[in-house]
Design a protein around this motif. Structure first.
Motif, PDB file in Angstrom:
ATOM      1  N   LYS B   2       0.838  -1.199   0.000  1.00 12.09           N
ATOM      2  CA  LYS B   2       0.000   0.000   0.000  1.00 12.09           C
ATOM      3  C   LYS B   2       0.872   1.248   0.000  1.00 12.09           C
ATOM      4  N   LYS B   3       1.969   1.152   0.796  1.00 15.46           N
ATOM      5  CA  LYS B   3       2.882   2.284   0.928  1.00 15.46           C
ATOM      6  C   LYS B   3       3.544   2.601  -0.417  1.00 15.46           C
ATOM      7  N   ALA B   6       1.087   4.188  -2.649  1.00 13.17           N
ATOM      8  CA  ALA B   6       0.869   5.586  -2.243  1.00 13.17           C
ATOM      9  C   ALA B   6       2.018   6.474  -2.715  1.00 13.17           C
ATOM     10  N   LEU B   7       3.232   5.944  -2.546  1.00 16.47           N
ATOM     11  CA  LEU B   7       4.415   6.702  -2.977  1.00 16.47           C
ATOM     12  C   LEU B   7       4.397   6.956  -4.480  1.00 16.47           C
ATOM     13  N   LEU B   9       1.807   6.956  -6.419  1.00 17.08           N
ATOM     14  CA  LEU B   9       0.733   7.894  -6.759  1.00 17.08           C
ATOM     15  C   LEU B   9       1.179   9.330  -6.511  1.00 17.08           C
ATOM     16  N   ALA B  10       1.807   9.528  -5.337  1.00 17.48           N
ATOM     17  CA  ALA B  10       2.277  10.871  -5.000  1.00 17.48           C
ATOM     18  C   ALA B  10       3.274  11.367  -6.043  1.00 17.48           C
ATOM     19  N   VAL B  14       2.989  14.616  -8.460  1.00 22.67           N
ATOM     20  CA  VAL B  14       3.991  15.692  -8.493  1.00 22.67           C
ATOM     21  C   VAL B  14       4.507  15.898  -9.915  1.00 22.67           C
ATOM     22  N   LEU B  17       1.873  17.485 -12.058  1.00 19.51           N
ATOM     23  CA  LEU B  17       1.751  18.924 -11.813  1.00 19.51           C
ATOM     24  C   LEU B  17       2.910  19.695 -12.439  1.00 19.51           C
ATOM     25  N   GLN B  97       0.456  46.113 -15.568  1.00 22.27           N
ATOM     26  CA  GLN B  97       0.420  45.021 -14.591  1.00 22.27           C
ATOM     27  C   GLN B  97       1.509  43.999 -14.900  1.00 22.27           C
ATOM     28  N   THR B 101       4.802  43.348 -12.539  1.00 19.90           N
ATOM     29  CA  THR B 101       5.059  41.994 -12.041  1.00 19.90           C
ATOM     30  C   THR B 101       6.458  41.536 -12.451  1.00 19.90           C
ATOM     31  N   ILE B 103       9.076  43.390 -13.361  1.00 15.02           N
ATOM     32  CA  ILE B 103      10.147  44.192 -12.741  1.00 15.02           C
ATOM     33  C   ILE B 103      10.356  43.780 -11.289  1.00 15.02           C
ATOM     34  N   THR B 104       9.250  43.624 -10.560  1.00 12.03           N
ATOM     35  CA  THR B 104       9.384  43.301  -9.136  1.00 12.03           C
ATOM     36  C   THR B 104       9.883  41.879  -8.906  1.00 12.03           C
TER      37      THR B 104
END
Lengths: 309, 453
Positions: B2-3, B6-7, B9-10, B14, B17, B97, B101, B103-104
Motif C-alpha cells: 500500500k505504501k 501511495a508513494l 501515486l504521489a 507531483v 503537476l 500590470q 510583475t 520588474i518586481t
C-alpha cells in the motif's frame, strides 16, 4: 451480551491482544503516512503559492516598496496612511455594502429557487439548474460586455425600454454600485442553487413525513426539519459568497474601474489600482493584509453564529 | 504494498503537476515571434557570442502582434546573427500590470517599446533604465529639441525615439455639413476658435433636435478612468490658451483663471446639451461612439485611431486641431514612441539591446519601415516625408499637418501617474454632478501637487 462477545471474538482472542494492537497501530501508521503522502503535492503548492506569499505580503506591507524595489522600512506608515485615506474609507464602505446586500439576497434567493425546483421532474430541474448556473461558467468578461451593452447610455436596451435615453447608469454615483451588486448577484446564485438542490434532496424524508403526519405546517416543517439539516450547506454558501463579495474585482475592473468618483471603489480593486497603476506596492500590500483580516473576521463570525444555531 | 502504491501515486501527481506547469510556460511563450527561432539558428552559426534579448512592445500603431516585428528582427539578424530577439506584445489594458510583475520579480525585459511617460517618467525615475546617451551622441543630432528634452531625466538620456505625432480631435464631416456647422471650421488649416467650436456644437445640437442628423449627441466628454486623458487635457488647455502644468513645472495648473474658464465653458455646454458628459465612458467608448455615429466629434483622435476604426466608419472622420481662443492650437505629442533598455545587470544583453535600438531607429531603411508601422512620423528630420510615395499619403496629410501645432510636453512632471488618477474624478465631478469648478480644480491641484516632488 455473551453472544455478542463471542461474535466479536469472545475471550479467546484476548490472549492475542498485544499482537493485534501492534498490528492495528502499524496499519494506522501506514494509513496516516499514506494520507500525508497524498496530501504532500497539494500541501507543497499550498505552502509555496499561498502561505509563503501571505507572509511575504505581510512583510512588504511594512516597507516602502515601489518599482525600484524596497527603499526602506516604513514601520506602520502604510497602515496609518490607510486609515487616513478617503479612497480606502469609501472602498471599505462599498465593500461592506456589497457584502451586506449581496450575501443575504444570494443565499435567500438561491434557497427559494432551490426549494421551488428540487421536487420538479429531473429534466425540468436540470434545465433550471443549467439556466441559473450559466452565468457562473460564462465568464465575467462576456457577462460584463453584455451588461455594458444593456446599460449603454445611448444605445442600451435598458434606456430604450425605460425611455431614459442618455442616462448613464454606470456613470451615476447613486446607481453604479447597485448595478454592480445586481450583476454580482446574477453571477453568484448559480453555485448556491445547485448546492441547495442537492442539500434538499438529502433531507431525511422520514422526518419530514413524520412531522407532516403530526400536523406540522409547511413553514414549520421547513424551519424545524429541513433548515437544520441544510445548515452545513448554508454555512458553506455564506462563507464562499462572503469571500466572493469581498473579493469582487473583475466586474469593477471591466465596468467602472472604481468610478464614478470612487462610488464603486472596493478594497480589492484598490489593492490592484494601488499596485499596478500607482506602483505603490508597499501600500497595496498593507491594504491586502487588512482585507484578509476583515475576511477572516467575517468568516469566523459566520462559523460562530452557525455553530450557535 | 500500500505504501509503495501511495508513494508511486504521489510521485505521479507531483510529476503531473510539474508537467502541467511546463506546458503552461510553453503556451505563454507561444505568441512570441518566430524570428526568435530563426535568430537562434543564426546565432549558433555565428562565431560571435550568442546573446538572447527580449523586447516587450506596447501595441503602438500597427505593432499589435509579435509577427509585425518579424521582418525588422530578420533584417537586424542579417547584421547581428549572434543576437536573438524575442518579441512579446503587450497592450495598454494590462501592460502595466505585466511590467510591474516582471520588474518586481527581477524578470524585466531587456527592451521596452513605449513613450517617455513610462520609460522616463516611471522606470528611469526608479533607476531601472540604462543610459542611452551614446546613441544620442552618435545619431541624434537631427532630432527636435522638444523630443530630445522628453527623452532624458536630469541630463541623461533614457529613451531613444522612433516616431512621433500629434494628438488631435475629429469631426463627422457629413453631420457637420448637414448641421450647417462647416462654416465654423477652417478646412485648410484644420483649426477653429473657441467661439466657433461653441457655435458648431450648438448647430449640431439643434440639428439633432430638428431631426436633420441622426447622431444622439454632439460630443461626449468621457470621464472614465482609463487612458485617453490627453484628449480631455488638450481640450481644456486649448480653449483659453493655457497649460496643464505651470511653466516652471512646479505646479499643476487646472485651477488657473483660464483653465477654470475653460472647464466652466464645458460645464455650460454640457448643461445646454451642446455636449454630453459620461463618467462611465473611457476614451475607447467615446471612439466607438464616434465610429458608430452616436456622437459627432471625437476628442481622442490620431492616425492610429483612424486606421483602427476606419472599417467601422460610414462617414468622413475629419481630423481637426483642438479649438483655441486665438485659433492657434498647441497639441500634445502622441509619443514620441521609442525604446528604453532595462538595466538587468548583464552588459552583453545591454550592448545587444542597444545594437537593436540603434538599428531600428537609426538605420534609415529599417527605421522607415518601423515608423510606417507605427503610422506616425519619423523623429529624424533628415529622413524627410517617409510617406511621400505611399498610397494613403492623402489620408496621412492631415495628421502630418497637426505636427505643426505641437506644444509643450507635460508627461514627465513629477507625480504624473498619481495626478492622472485625480484628473478623471475632477472632470466627472464638474461635468456630471455640476460641482463648483474652481473648488473642484483647486482640490485637484492641491492633491496633484502633493506628489510633484
Amino acid at each position: 451480551m455473551a453472544q455478542a462477545r463471542t461474535a466479536a471474538g469472545g475471550s479467546k482472542p484476548q490472549k492475542k491482544q498485544p499482537q493485534t494492537t501492534q498490528t492495528s497501530r502499524t496499519l494506522a501508521r501506514r494509513e496516516t503516512l499514506s494520507a500525508y503522502l497524498f496530501l504532500l503535492p497539494s500541501l507543497f503548492f499550498f505552502i509555496s503559492f499561498v502561505v509563503v506569499p501571505m507572509f511575504i505580503c505581510v512583510f512588504y506591507s511594512f516597507t516602502e516598496y515601489g518599482l525600484g524595489g524596497v527603499k526602506g522600512f516604513a514601520g506602520l506608515d502604510n497602515y496609518i496612511k490607510l486609515f487616513k485615506d478617503p479612497v480606502f474609507h469609501r472602498g471599505f464602505l462599498n465593500t461592506l455594502l456589497i457584502v451586506v446586500v449581496a450575501v443575504p439576497t444570494v443565499t435567500a434567493f438561491s434557497l427559494w429557487v432551490a426549494s421551488a425546483i428540487y421536487k420538479m421532474h429531473a429534466v425540468t430541474r436540470s434545465f433550471f439548474r443549467c439556466v441559473f448556473y450559466l452565468p457562473v461558467v460564462t465568464g465575467s468578461v462576456a457577462i460584463t460586455v453584455v451588461w455594458k451593452w444593456i446599460l449603454h447610455p445611448y444605445n442600451g436596451i435598458l434606456n430604450q425600454v425605460a425611455g431614459t435615453t442618455g442616462f448613464d447608469w454606470l456613470g451615476t454615483q447613486s446607481t453604479a454600485i447597485w448595478f454592480i451588486i445586481l450583476i454580482l448577484f446574477t453571477t453568484s446564485i448559480g453555485q448556491p442553487i445547485v448546492l441547495y438542490v442537492a442539500a434538499l434532496g438529502n433531507v431525511d424524508n422520514s422526518l419530514v413525513e413524520a412531522a407532516e403526519v403530526d400536523g406540522g405546517t409547511k413553514l414549520q416543517v421547513f424551519w424545524k426539519i429541513k433548515w437544520p439539516q441544510m445548515m452545513p450547506t448554508t454555512l458553506y454558501i455564506l462563507v464562499i459568497t462572503t469571500i466572493n463579495s469581498f473579493q469582487c474585482f473583475a466586474l469593477i475592473q471591466l465596468l467602472t474601474k472604481g468610478g464614478p468618483l470612487n462610488s464603486t471603489m472596493t478594497i480589492m480593486y484598490q489593492v490592484y489600482d494601488t499596485a499596478y497603476r500607482l506602483n505603490d506596492l508597499g501600500y497595496a500590500n498593507a491594504i491586502g493584509v487588512v482585507l484578509a483580516l476583515i475576511i477572516a473576521i467575517f468568516s469566523a463570525l459566520q462559523f460562530k453564529i452557525a455553530k450557535t444555531d | 504494498m500500500k505504501k509503495i502504491i501511495a508513494l508511486l501515486l504521489a510521485l505521479v501527481m507531483v510529476v503531473g503537476l510539474c508537467a502541467c506547469s511546463v506546458e503552461k510556460t510553453t503556451e505563454t511563450q507561444a505568441p512570441e515571434t518566430q524570428a526568435a527561432a530563426s535568430g537562434e539558428t543564426q546565432a549558433a552559426a555565428s562565431t560571435g557570442e550568442a546573446v538572447e534579448i527580449s523586447l516587450w512592445a506596447f501595441n503602438i500603431g500597427g505593432f499589435t502582434e509579435a509577427s509585425n516585428w518579424d521582418s525588422l528582427v530578420a533584417s537586424f539578424n542579417e547584421q547581428h546573427p549572434e543576437i536573438t530577439v524575442t518579441v512579446t506584445p503587450i497592450n495598454y489594458q494590462d501592460g502595466d500590470q505585466k511590467l510591474t510583475t516582471a520588474i518586481t520579480s527581477n524578470q524585466a525585459p531587456d527592451i521596452i517599446f513605449e513613450g517617455p511617460e513610462r520609460i522616463v517618467g516611471n522606470y528611469a525615475r526608479e533607476g531601472l533604465m540604462v543610459d542611452l546617451s551614446d546613441l544620442w551622441t552618435a545619431s541624434g543630432s537631427d532630432i527636435a529639441e522638444g523630443i530630445s528634452s522628453v527623452s532624458q531625466l536630469d541630463g541623461t538620456y533614457y529613451m531613444y525615439p522612433l516616431s512621433v505625432a500629434a494628438h488631435c480631435m475629429a469631426i463627422n464631416y457629413e453631420v457637420f455639413e448637414a448641421a450647417d456647422a462647416l462654416q465654423y471650421i477652417d478646412e485648410e488649416t484644420r483649426t477653429w476658435t473657441t467661439d466657433d467650436f461653441v457655435a458648431a456644437m450648438e448647430a449640431v445640437r439643434d440639428a439633432i433636435d430638428a431631426g436633420t442628423v441622426t447622431v444622439a449627441v454632439p460630443g461626449i466628454i468621457y470621464c472614465g478612468a482609463q487612458g485617453g486623458d490627453q484628449g480631455t487635457r488638450a481640450l481644456v488647455n486649448n480653449l483659453y490658451s493655457d497649460y496643464y502644468v505651470t511653466e516652471d513645472g512646479t505646479s499643476y495648473n487646472a485651477n488657473s483663471e483660464n483653465n477654470v474658464k475653460a472647464l466652466t465653458l464645458l460645464q455650460e455646454m454640457v448643461n445646454n446639451k451642446s455636449l454630453s458628459a459620461n463618467a462611465s465612458f473611457a476614451a475607447s467608448d467615446e471612439l466607438q461612439a464616434f465610429a458608430n455615429q452616436t456622437c459627432a466629434v471625437s476628442f481622442c483622435w490620431n492616425f492610429s485611431n483612424y486606421t483602427q476604426y476606419a472599417e467601422q466608419t460610414q462617414f468622413t472622420p475629419f481630423a481637426m486641431a483642438f479649438p483655441s481662443d486665438d485659433g492657434k492650437p498647441e497639441l500634445e505629442m502622441a509619443g514620441p514612441y521609442g525604446f528604453g533598455v532595462f538595466d538587468n545587470g548583464d552588459q552583453a544583453k545591454i550592448d545587444a539591446a542597444k545594437a537593436f535600438v540603434d538599428f531600428v531607429c537609426n538605420d534609415q531603411t529599417a527605421g522607415t519601415e518601423a515608423v510606417k508601422t507605427t503610422g506616425f512620423f519619423p523623429v529624424h528630420a533628415d529622413w524627410g516625408d517617409v510617406y511621400a510615395d505611399a498610397e494613403d499619403a492623402d489620408l496621412r496629410a492631415p495628421f502630418a499637418l497637426m505636427s505643426d501645432y505641437l506644444g509643450r510636453y507635460y508627461s514627465l512632471t513629477g507625480g504624473w501617474t498619481e495626478q492622472r488618477a485625480l484628473w478623471w474624478p475632477m472632470l466627472a465631478e464638474i461635468m456630471t454632478t455640476g460641482a463648483d469648478v474652481q473648488t473642484a480644480a483647486d482640490n485637484y491641484v492641491q492633491q496633484a501637487n502633493a506628489n510633484i516632488g
